[in-house]
Scaffold this motif. Structure first.
Motif, PDB file in Angstrom:
ATOM      1  N   ALA A 103       0.851  -1.197   0.000  1.00  0.00           N
ATOM      2  CA  ALA A 103       0.000   0.000   0.000  1.00  0.00           C
ATOM      3  C   ALA A 103       0.884   1.244   0.000  1.00  0.00           C
ATOM      4  CB  ALA A 103      -0.911   0.002   1.221  1.00  0.00           C
ATOM      5  N   CYS A 104       2.063   1.137   0.584  1.00  0.00           N
ATOM      6  CA  CYS A 104       2.968   2.286   0.615  1.00  0.00           C
ATOM      7  C   CYS A 104       4.147   2.147  -0.345  1.00  0.00           C
ATOM      8  CB  CYS A 104       3.505   2.511   2.024  1.00  0.00           C
ATOM      9  SG  CYS A 104       2.254   3.080   3.186  1.00  0.00           S
ATOM     10  N   HIS A 105       4.704   0.955  -0.429  1.00  0.00           N
ATOM     11  CA  HIS A 105       5.917   0.785  -1.237  1.00  0.00           C
ATOM     12  C   HIS A 105       5.630   0.403  -2.683  1.00  0.00           C
ATOM     13  CE1 HIS A 105       8.757   1.426   2.035  1.00  0.00           C
ATOM     14  NE2 HIS A 105       8.012   0.658   2.799  1.00  0.00           N
TER      15      HIS A 105
ATOM     16  N   LYS B   8       5.406  12.216  -5.565  1.00  0.00           N
ATOM     17  CA  LYS B   8       4.938  10.831  -5.664  1.00  0.00           C
ATOM     18  C   LYS B   8       4.947  10.171  -4.286  1.00  0.00           C
ATOM     19  CE  LYS B   8       4.956   7.400  -9.154  1.00  0.00           C
ATOM     20  NZ  LYS B   8       4.998   7.966 -10.496  1.00  0.00           N
ATOM     21  N   GLN B   9       6.007  10.410  -3.532  1.00  0.00           N
ATOM     22  CA  GLN B   9       6.052   9.879  -2.161  1.00  0.00           C
ATOM     23  C   GLN B   9       4.821  10.343  -1.390  1.00  0.00           C
ATOM     24  OE1 GLN B   9       9.621  10.829   0.086  1.00  0.00           O
ATOM     25  NE2 GLN B   9      10.870  10.837  -1.756  1.00  0.00           N
ATOM     26  N   ASN B  10       4.562  11.661  -1.474  1.00  0.00           N
ATOM     27  CA  ASN B  10       3.469  12.227  -0.686  1.00  0.00           C
ATOM     28  C   ASN B  10       2.102  11.743  -1.152  1.00  0.00           C
ATOM     29  OD1 ASN B  10       5.431  13.555   0.701  1.00  0.00           O
ATOM     30  ND2 ASN B  10       4.984  15.585  -0.125  1.00  0.00           N
ATOM     31  N   SER B  11       1.986  11.467  -2.455  1.00  0.00           N
ATOM     32  CA  SER B  11       0.678  11.036  -2.946  1.00  0.00           C
ATOM     33  C   SER B  11       0.311   9.677  -2.353  1.00  0.00           C
ATOM     34  CB  SER B  11       0.647  11.011  -4.475  1.00  0.00           C
ATOM     35  OG  SER B  11       1.466   9.965  -4.959  1.00  0.00           O
ATOM     36  N   VAL B  12       1.325   8.877  -1.999  1.00  0.00           N
ATOM     37  CA  VAL B  12       1.049   7.601  -1.321  1.00  0.00           C
ATOM     38  C   VAL B  12       0.324   7.877  -0.005  1.00  0.00           C
ATOM     39  CG1 VAL B  12       2.108   5.678  -0.073  1.00  0.00           C
ATOM     40  CG2 VAL B  12       3.017   6.344  -2.303  1.00  0.00           C
ATOM     41  N   CYS B  13       0.888   8.782   0.790  1.00  0.00           N
ATOM     42  CA  CYS B  13       0.301   9.099   2.099  1.00  0.00           C
ATOM     43  C   CYS B  13      -1.053   9.771   1.926  1.00  0.00           C
ATOM     44  CB  CYS B  13       1.227  10.005   2.900  1.00  0.00           C
ATOM     45  SG  CYS B  13       2.950   9.457   2.927  1.00  0.00           S
ATOM     46  N   MET B  14      -1.122  10.694   0.962  1.00  0.00           N
ATOM     47  CA  MET B  14      -2.357  11.447   0.756  1.00  0.00           C
ATOM     48  C   MET B  14      -3.485  10.562   0.230  1.00  0.00           C
ATOM     49  SD  MET B  14      -2.237  14.490   1.832  1.00  0.00           S
ATOM     50  CE  MET B  14      -3.020  15.867   0.972  1.00  0.00           C
ATOM     51  N   SER B  15      -3.144   9.396  -0.343  1.00  0.00           N
ATOM     52  CA  SER B  15      -4.212   8.517  -0.820  1.00  0.00           C
ATOM     53  C   SER B  15      -5.106   8.104   0.346  1.00  0.00           C
ATOM     54  CB  SER B  15      -3.636   7.297  -1.550  1.00  0.00           C
ATOM     55  OG  SER B  15      -2.971   6.444  -0.638  1.00  0.00           O
ATOM     56  N   CYS B  16      -4.592   8.107   1.557  1.00  0.00           N
ATOM     57  CA  CYS B  16      -5.416   7.809   2.740  1.00  0.00           C
ATOM     58  C   CYS B  16      -5.645   9.033   3.621  1.00  0.00           C
ATOM     59  CB  CYS B  16      -4.783   6.708   3.582  1.00  0.00           C
ATOM     60  SG  CYS B  16      -4.716   5.093   2.776  1.00  0.00           S
ATOM     61  N   HIS B  17      -4.814  10.051   3.514  1.00  0.00           N
ATOM     62  CA  HIS B  17      -4.883  11.166   4.485  1.00  0.00           C
ATOM     63  C   HIS B  17      -5.312  12.497   3.886  1.00  0.00           C
ATOM     64  CE1 HIS B  17      -3.411   8.881   7.854  1.00  0.00           C
ATOM     65  NE2 HIS B  17      -2.399   8.437   7.141  1.00  0.00           N
ATOM     66  N   ASN B  18      -6.032  12.463   2.797  1.00  0.00           N
ATOM     67  CA  ASN B  18      -6.502  13.706   2.188  1.00  0.00           C
ATOM     68  C   ASN B  18      -7.776  14.176   2.892  1.00  0.00           C
ATOM     69  OD1 ASN B  18      -6.780  15.836   0.522  1.00  0.00           O
ATOM     70  ND2 ASN B  18      -7.229  14.682  -1.340  1.00  0.00           N
ATOM     71  N   ASP B  19      -7.630  14.640   4.153  1.00  0.00           N
ATOM     72  CA  ASP B  19      -8.797  15.033   4.938  1.00  0.00           C
ATOM     73  C   ASP B  19      -8.712  16.503   5.355  1.00  0.00           C
ATOM     74  OD1 ASP B  19      -6.795  14.981   6.867  1.00  0.00           O
ATOM     75  OD2 ASP B  19      -7.375  13.001   7.613  1.00  0.00           O
ATOM     76  N   ASP B  20      -9.605  16.920   6.249  1.00  0.00           N
ATOM     77  CA  ASP B  20      -9.675  18.319   6.705  1.00  0.00           C
ATOM     78  C   ASP B  20      -8.318  18.901   7.090  1.00  0.00           C
ATOM     79  OD1 ASP B  20     -12.301  18.059   6.423  1.00  0.00           O
ATOM     80  OD2 ASP B  20     -12.846  18.341   8.541  1.00  0.00           O
ATOM     81  N   GLN B  21      -7.523  18.124   7.832  1.00  0.00           N
ATOM     82  CA  GLN B  21      -6.261  18.611   8.356  1.00  0.00           C
ATOM     83  C   GLN B  21      -5.271  18.969   7.245  1.00  0.00           C
ATOM     84  OE1 GLN B  21      -5.052  19.389  11.451  1.00  0.00           O
ATOM     85  NE2 GLN B  21      -7.236  19.258  11.882  1.00  0.00           N
TER      86      GLN B  21
END
Ligand code: HEC
Ligand code: HEC
Ligand code: HEC
Ligand code: HEC
Ligand code: HEC
Ligand code: HEC
Ligand code: HEC
Ligand code: HEC
Ligand code: HEC
Ligand code: HEC
Length: 321
Positions: free
Chosen positions: A97-99, A126-139
């Motif tokens: 999911a991350c790598h 690209k690195q950040n889009s991995v994290c943002m795929s789950c964390h694209n929220d209000d914060q």
């Protein structure tokens, strides 16, 4: 997918802790593809995603080769390695999911996986889009285009995920991580007068949203003054007699991070005041005949103009009461 090795991960938790204290968020190990042309690495990764060749056994496949690393195994001490948390990588594609998909990486580990941090040839976006795929929220609504995003600071240069204890998410260690890059602020918070940041009673993220905000300097409030009022409510006007630089911007006189002058002033009175107010005329006023020292001694200009933040006294126009 299959069972996670949670039983034997726990037994490793203690030695890991010691290890992690020294590691922080820096990924010092080098992957064999670190020296490759970033464009080539990106092309291979894109190809792997297009083919979608994920491993059939998820994490178990990876751990056949990677379980010897205490750092890798420490993933299971945190939320991202916990199968029981809804939406956690472990409940889904697991390590991949991350790598990214395994592809032919298991043939000797030479084919690139997505890696993280400043040394990685994988572009920050690209690195950040991995994290943002789950964390694209209000914060992180305004992450895109904020100072850190623009400066190619990756999520992983602040956060560690292969750990049960992410130093930047802990108020005891946050300031240390922020000031590892922000050396000016590091110097300021140790000056004579400062907000109590060096004692961890306050942290940078009390005032800033590290993920970006709509204000300059990524403040949590819309302006510098709104930021200050959120804790120093008594300074909020309207006052009968305002001092206009105060209502304009507290940072006209204060450095929020700290200063060698008392009250975090950017310079000492009377110089501070005289940077805006011409002093000629004033000193020759007969009123001061017997008070020659009032300008320089102790409270300086505030000996008389004590209400420097504004006055509510009917005759406080000159900020004297
Ligand atoms: C057949 C053995 C093997 C398997 C299976 C394997 N790897 Fe690797 N991997 C390696 C080798 C060898 C390296 C390069 C040496 C190193 O850095 O450990 C490597 C390197 C890596 C790196 C870079 C490490 C660094 O130092 O920056 C990552 C990330 C990685 N692998 C992730 C995975 C993931 C995720 C899986 C499962 C989907 C996986 N690997 C499966 C052998 C393997
Ligand atoms: C939530 C995303 C995420 C998941 C899930 C994840 N990793 Fe990582 N991995 C990272 C990040 C980010 C780093 C960079 C170091 C750090 O931040 O802790 C990293 C670093 C690594 C490294 C290099 C470690 C080193 O020595 O520097 C390896 C190898 C690795 N991961 C393998 C794995 C394996 C195997 C799994 C599954 C058991 C896994 N990762 C699951 C995000 C993830
Ligand atoms: C597959 C989805 C997924 C991916 C990809 C992912 N995360 Fe998470 N992350 C989660 C979930 C789920 C939680 C737990 C949320 C909760 O408890 O409300 C979490 C929690 C966190 C937290 C809070 C930590 C804590 O201990 O509560 C941080 C920080 C974080 N993630 C950073 C990252 C970073 C950095 C990356 C990229 C390297 C990443 N995440 C990738 C799903 C993901
Ligand atoms: C400049 C350092 C920094 C960067 C870069 C950063 N974070 Fe954070 N993050 C923090 C700090 C500090 C906290 C804890 C305080 C807070 O919540 O504001 C945090 C908290 C979190 C949390 C848990 C609380 C919440 O806000 O939901 C998640 C999830 C998270 N970050 C994800 C990410 C992701 C995804 C990225 C990349 C897009 C990222 N962070 C980039 C510093 C950073
Ligand atoms: C009490 C609130 C507060 C705290 C705590 C705080 N800041 Fe600030 N910071 C501000 C304000 C307000 C500004 C805007 C100053 C200005 O406009 O002159 C700012 C500006 C900045 C800037 C922009 C550069 C500059 O000086 O204008 C950086 C970088 C920064 N802060 C980093 C940090 C770091 C790192 C920490 C933690 C060590 C931190 N700040 C703690 C309020 C705070
Ligand atoms: C990996 C290095 C790194 C870390 C860690 C880091 N920053 Fe930054 N930060 C930067 C860079 C690079 C910039 C953009 C260049 C600049 O303005 O200094 C920046 C910009 C900023 C700005 C905006 C400055 C401006 O010009 O207005 C603020 C505020 C800030 N960071 C606060 C923080 C806080 C708070 C933390 C910890 C939660 C933190 N930073 C952690 C590298 C980092
Ligand atoms: C999150 C709460 C918070 C915010 C926001 C905040 N402060 Fe403070 N401030 C404090 C606390 C707590 C103290 C008391 C520190 C102490 O007693 O050592 C303090 C003390 C001060 C002092 C006195 C320092 C001294 O050495 O006597 C000044 C001046 C000050 N703040 C100015 C500001 C300005 C200007 C801003 C806006 C940029 C601001 N503060 C924002 C919490 C805050
Ligand atoms: C014109 C310069 C100037 C501006 C602008 C200014 N201050 Fe001050 N501030 C001072 C001086 C001088 C002192 C120390 C002398 C005193 O008041 O005893 C001080 C002291 C303080 C103190 C500590 C003592 C106290 O009165 O509680 C706080 C808190 C403070 N200021 C907050 C703020 C806030 C919040 C703002 C913005 C609304 C602000 N200041 C704007 C000059 C200024
Ligand atoms: C950033 C510029 C700036 C700084 C610094 C500053 N002032 Fe002012 N001050 C002003 C302005 C602008 C006015 C409004 C002048 C007017 O309305 O004619 C003002 C008004 C005043 C007045 C009322 C004068 C009147 O005629 O109404 C006094 C008294 C005063 N300031 C004292 C101080 C003292 C004492 C300091 C140092 C602690 C100080 N000022 C620092 C800009 C500044
Ligand atoms: C001994 C008391 C005293 C001290 C010290 C003092 N003032 Fe005044 N100030 C006054 C009085 C009384 C007036 C009104 C009489 C007048 O207009 O000269 C005044 C008027 C002012 C005015 C408004 C009229 C004008 O001249 O523009 C400003 C601005 C001002 N002072 C700024 C300052 C600054 C800046 C300092 C420090 C360098 C300072 N004062 C020190 C007593 C003082």
């Amino acid at each position: 997918m299959m069972n996670m090795g949670s039983a034997w991960t726990k037994s490793k938790a203690l030695p890991c802790l010691l290890f992690l204290f020294t590691v922080f968020s820096l990924n010092l190990a080098a992957a064999p593809w670190d020296d490759k042309d970033p464009a080539e690495v990106e092309a291979i990764l894109d190809q792997k995603f297009a083919e979608g060749k994920y491993s059939s056994k998820g994490a178990d496949t990876c751990l056949m080769c990677h379980r010897k690393s205490t750092k890798v195994m420490a993933l299971f001490d945190g939320v991202h390695g916990n199968v029981n948390i809804k939406g956690s990588p472990m409940a889904e594609l697991q390590c991949e999911a991350c790598h990214g998909p395994l592809g032919k990486h298991n043939r000797g580990g030479k084919e690139p996986m997505i890696t993280f941090g400043i040394n990685s040839p994988v572009p920050t976006q690209k690195q950040n889009s991995v994290c943002m795929s789950c964390h694209n929220d209000d914060q992180r609504m305004v992450w895109s285009g904020n100072h850190h995003d623009n400066a190619d600071v990756s999520c992983a240069s602040c956060h560690s995920v292969h750990t049960g204890h992410d130093p930047i998410s802990d108020r005891k260690t946050e300031v240390e991580v922020c000031t590892s890059c922000h050396t000016q602020q590091k110097a300021d918070i140790h000056k004579r007068s400062s907000h109590p940041l060096k004692w961890q009673q306050m942290v940078c993220s009390d005032c800033h949203n590290p993920h970006g905000s709509l204000s300059d300097s990524s403040l949590k409030q819309m302006s510098v003054n709104e930021n200050c009022y959120s804790c120093h409510a008594e300074k909020r006007g309207p006052k009968l007699w305002e001092h206009s630089p105060v209502t304009d911007n507290c940072a006209n006189c204060h450095n929020p991070h700290g200063s060698v002058n008392e009250a975090m002033l950017i310079s000492k009175p009377p110089q501070l005041c005289q940077s805006c107010h011409a002093s000629d005329g004033h000193a020759s006023n007969p009123v001061f005949a017997n008070q020659k020292n009032a300008f320089n001694a102790g409270q300086s200009c505030m000996n008389c103009h004590s209400q420097v933040h504004g006055s509510n006294h009917p005759s406080g126009k000159l900020l004297q009461r």
